[in-house]
Design a protein around this motif. Structure first.
Motif, short mmCIF file in Angstrom:
data_model
loop_
_atom_site.label_atom_id
_atom_site.label_comp_id
_atom_site.label_asym_id
_atom_site.label_seq_id
_atom_site.Cartn_x
_atom_site.Cartn_y
_atom_site.Cartn_z
N LYS A 5 0.81 -1.22 0.00
CA LYS A 5 0.00 0.00 0.00
C LYS A 5 0.85 1.27 0.00
O LYS A 5 0.49 2.28 -0.58
N LYS A 37 -15.03 3.80 -5.43
CA LYS A 37 -14.96 4.83 -4.39
C LYS A 37 -14.00 4.47 -3.26
O LYS A 37 -13.72 5.28 -2.40
N ARG A 38 -13.54 3.23 -3.24
CA ARG A 38 -12.52 2.88 -2.25
C ARG A 38 -11.13 3.37 -2.67
O ARG A 38 -10.23 3.47 -1.87
N TYR A 39 -10.98 3.62 -3.96
CA TYR A 39 -9.67 4.04 -4.47
C TYR A 39 -9.64 5.51 -4.87
O TYR A 39 -8.61 6.15 -4.84
N ASN A 56 -1.82 0.16 -6.83
CA ASN A 56 -3.22 0.34 -6.50
C ASN A 56 -4.09 0.35 -7.75
O ASN A 56 -5.21 -0.13 -7.74
N ASN A 100 -9.09 17.08 0.99
CA ASN A 100 -8.92 16.15 2.10
C ASN A 100 -9.31 16.75 3.44
O ASN A 100 -9.08 16.18 4.49
N GLU B 3 -2.85 8.89 1.31
CA GLU B 3 -3.48 10.17 1.57
C GLU B 3 -3.78 10.39 3.05
O GLU B 3 -3.87 9.44 3.82
N ASN B 19 -15.46 0.51 3.13
CA ASN B 19 -14.92 1.84 2.92
C ASN B 19 -15.17 2.63 4.20
O ASN B 19 -15.94 2.20 5.05
N ASN B 31 -16.50 10.33 1.64
CA ASN B 31 -15.85 9.04 1.54
C ASN B 31 -14.37 9.20 1.80
O ASN B 31 -13.71 10.00 1.16
N LYS B 33 -11.33 7.39 1.10
CA LYS B 33 -10.94 6.25 0.28
C LYS B 33 -10.06 5.26 1.05
O LYS B 33 -8.89 5.50 1.25
N SER B 34 -10.66 4.16 1.48
CA SER B 34 -9.95 3.28 2.40
C SER B 34 -8.67 2.67 1.82
O SER B 34 -7.71 2.45 2.54
N GLU B 35 -8.67 2.41 0.53
CA GLU B 35 -7.51 1.71 -0.05
C GLU B 35 -6.27 2.60 -0.13
O GLU B 35 -5.16 2.09 -0.24
N VAL B 36 -6.46 3.89 -0.13
CA VAL B 36 -5.29 4.75 -0.31
C VAL B 36 -5.02 5.64 0.90
O VAL B 36 -4.08 6.41 0.91
N THR B 37 -5.84 5.53 1.94
CA THR B 37 -5.67 6.41 3.10
C THR B 37 -4.69 5.82 4.10
O THR B 37 -4.79 4.66 4.48
#
Lengths: 102, 330
Positions: A5, A37-39, A56, A100, B3, B19, B31, B33-37
């Motif tokens: 990751k 939306k997860r990425y 990713n 953010n 992020e 998520n 949201n 973003k769980s995969e990149v946070t």
């Protein structure tokens, strides 16, 4: 794959899709939306935007490929080396969903 | 690099569709973003559940929590996944060996002092006369070499900081009387600002340590106490001048932060939300700022410099290469 990751080259991605709304369309749309939306940040109806590492992006594509129907659906991924090579202009309502800070 | 999200609003933080979703009472949603946070900073009042914490742990996302007044409360530090028994044993051994410990601590302080010196040099070249302070600091840096114990090192460091702080009235263009660093509680605007910014650096360092095999509780310069991640304090020391203090000078000198951003009734102890936000936006940008790293031959961000510091420490701990602290080179 999880452990990676934190690594890899970054790129700025804009993803958009068209999903044919036939019998199974709603299901495909639901699932792919959840994955995207997860990425990435959901910025407009079928448009996503965000910074991803190479890895990713691969993960995202792989997850999507389980649902995309080759004959009906189309996904487009624009790929830029960096956000700074991209000018973004708002016409009408300006809404920065990619911030953010919330 | 992943992020970082900063949350100021009150509401709920939940796991949904694998998520992380933040939702406020007024129905707004965001949201994360769980995969990149990698990191979530919480400044608002958040309701959450163990389901989310489990998920954060799975995703290796650290969550830093700040209280109502903006003071650091703690972090949700997910189960260590980058562990190395070998490294841990050696990390402790280095700590236990006084000679080695002093060497590492000294290198850290030398870097910190060098970076402080560079800050002064920058302002000296720009019409603020801090010449004599620079000389004093230069002299104290030389004296660091002769310190034989942590105690002496800390003493010298205290002196360096004292001289450094004495120049702040000249460097900062706003009319704020800043005499002395006071922490509990900070007694004026600059002290409050320093406390806030230092806590941010501390959390960033902690997040970077998390990505390496180092154990954050075993430190060299600071005494490894209980209930705190003292290695973060060690490494933060090196980056405070570059990331934190430069930012404070610039925020104040450009009048981005003024007395209006603090609660006056609290004697400038508490930052208003808008003030916190301004600082965080600036802080976030600074961490992303990049520069060319000669050794690596590529661009690296300030945040990555912190991680590199961890890697250098690891190399020293496993006796591969002597630790050479980060000193501003540009």
């Amino acid at each position: 794959m999880m452990d990676l990751k934190f690594g890899g080259e970054h790129m700025y991605i804009i993803l958009m899709y068209d999903i044919m709304m036939d019998k199974t369309g709603a299901k495909v749309q639901r699932n792919t939306f959840k994955i995207c939306k997860r990425y990435l940040t959901h910025i407009q109806n079928s448009v996503f935007e965000g910074n991803l590492t190479e890895l990713n992006l691969m993960k995202l594509k792989k997850e999507l490929s389980e649902y995309i129907r080759k004959e009906q659906d189309s996904f487009i991924i624009f790929n830029s080396r960096d956000e700074k090579w991209l000018t973004k202009e708002f016409l009408g309502k300006e809404d920065d969903k990619t911030s953010n800070f919330f | 690099m992943g992020e970082t999200f900063y949350i100021f609003q009150d509401g709920q933080l939940k796991r949904k569709d694998n998520n992380i979703v933040m939702s406020t009472l007024s129905g707004q949603k965001k949201n994360l973003k769980s995969e990149v946070t990698d990191e979530i900073y919480i400044f608002g009042e958040i309701e959450t559940n163990s389901k989310l914490l489990n998920f954060l742990s799975q995703q290796k996302t650290t969550m830093h929590i700040f209280n109502y007044y903006g003071f650091y409360s703690g972090s949700f530090y997910p189960r260590e996944s980058n562990v190395s028994g070998h490294l841990l044993v050696n990390q402790v051994k280095k700590y236990d060996n006084t000679e080695e410990r002093v060497r590492i601590a000294k290198e850290m302080l030398k870097s910190a002092a060098h970076n402080i010196y560079r800050n002064l040099r920058y302002y000296n070249g720009r019409g603020t006369d801090v010449e004599s302070a620079m000389k004093d600091i230069q002299r104290l840096i030389k004296r660091l070499d002769y310190c034989a114990s942590i105690h002496e090192l800390m003493g010298t460091e205290g002196n360096i900081r004292k001289i450094y702080y004495s120049t702040w009235n000249a460097i900062v263009k706003q009319d704020i009387r800043f005499e002395k660093r006071k922490k509990r509680p900070p007694d004026n605007l600059i002290n409050s600002l320093l406390s806030f910014v230092n806590s941010l650096i501390y959390t960033t360092v902690l997040s970077e340590i998390y990505k390496t095999q180092l154990n954050p509780t075993i430190s060299y310069l600071h005494e490894p106490g209980t209930k705190r991640f003292s290695l973060s304090l060690d490494i933060a020391e090196i980056f405070k001048p570059l990331i934190g203090e430069r930012m404070i000078f610039s925020l104040l000198n450009k009048n981005q932060i003024t007395e209006q951003d603090f609660e006056k009734e609290s004697n400038y102890l508490y930052l208003k939300e808008a003030g916190k936000k301004k600082i965080l936006i600036e802080y976030d940008q600074r961490l992303k700022r990049t520069l060319f790293h000669k050794g690596l031959g590529r661009e690296v961000s300030y945040r990555y410099l912190i991680r590199l510091e961890c890697y250098k420490l690891i190399k020293d701990i496993i006796d591969e290469k002597q630790y050479d602290g980060f000193k501003i080179w540009w």
